[in-house]
Design an enzyme around this catalytic site. Sequence first.
Site, mmCIF file in Angstrom:
data_model
loop_
_atom_site.group_PDB
_atom_site.id
_atom_site.type_symbol
_atom_site.label_atom_id
_atom_site.label_comp_id
_atom_site.label_asym_id
_atom_site.label_seq_id
_atom_site.Cartn_x
_atom_site.Cartn_y
_atom_site.Cartn_z
ATOM 1 N N CYS A 129 -26.023 4.773 40.994
ATOM 2 C CA CYS A 129 -26.532 6.058 40.528
ATOM 3 C C CYS A 129 -25.786 7.147 41.275
ATOM 4 C CB CYS A 129 -28.028 6.150 40.796
ATOM 5 S SG CYS A 129 -28.769 7.701 40.241
ATOM 6 N N HIS A 186 -31.954 3.351 32.519
ATOM 7 C CA HIS A 186 -31.710 3.995 33.814
ATOM 8 C C HIS A 186 -31.823 5.513 33.694
ATOM 9 C CE1 HIS A 186 -29.395 4.460 37.717
ATOM 10 N NE2 HIS A 186 -29.286 5.672 37.191
ATOM 11 N N GLU A 187 -31.139 6.080 32.678
ATOM 12 C CA GLU A 187 -31.128 7.544 32.557
ATOM 13 C C GLU A 187 -32.521 8.072 32.227
ATOM 14 O OE1 GLU A 187 -28.735 9.035 33.759
ATOM 15 O OE2 GLU A 187 -27.328 7.351 33.734
ATOM 16 N N HIS A 203 -34.898 8.611 35.065
ATOM 17 C CA HIS A 203 -34.749 9.861 35.820
ATOM 18 C C HIS A 203 -35.719 10.934 35.308
ATOM 19 C CE1 HIS A 203 -31.354 9.239 38.524
ATOM 20 N NE2 HIS A 203 -30.646 8.683 37.565
HETATM 21 NI NI NI Z 1 -28.869 7.582 37.965
#
Ligand code: NI
Length: 181
Positions: A100, A142-143, A146
């Site tokens: 990341c 993953h995104e 966030h």
């Molecule tokens: Ni990330």
Amino acid sequence: MTVRTILKMGDPRLLEVSLPVDPIDGNALAPLLNDMWDTMAAANGAGLAAPQIGVMRRVVIFGYQTNSRYPDAPAVPETVLINPQITPLGDAREDGWEGCLSVPGMRGMVPRYREIRYRGYDQHGELIEREVSGFHARVVQHECDHLDGILYPQRIEDMRSFGFIDTLTEQGVMELQPCDD
Ligand code: NI
């Protein structure tokens, strides 16, 4: 068109839940999206979420045709995804190394759903709906994490599979491979 500073783990903004974009106004979003693409490209990343540059809105970008660091990585279409929703297709998960841009220099082994459907909107308010698997599915999960204030280290199940990229590769624990920072 500006390369913005990427917040690093430890900044409390990365732990916040971001707000939906409503209405989706392409003109209003253009400066943010330009900055996000510039910032992601400068960092050679595969994806970026708005909160990583301190904008607490549900906007992610991801994708690349080729990535110089990962020449064998499968291409993922360059995508703007606003107000995304993810539905797992089945229970199957697979482990993979992730990095990341907010956790520089490190990688960890993270289980993700193998196959997902995602829905969201592009900057023109057009619906995007895709069923994807593998690395593409991993990047999106993953995104989107966030946007809920979740960084991948929180998803690691065995903290012994977490470390510095140079050491992990020197020690042969991890081969350099696609990641989604
Ligand atoms: Ni990330």
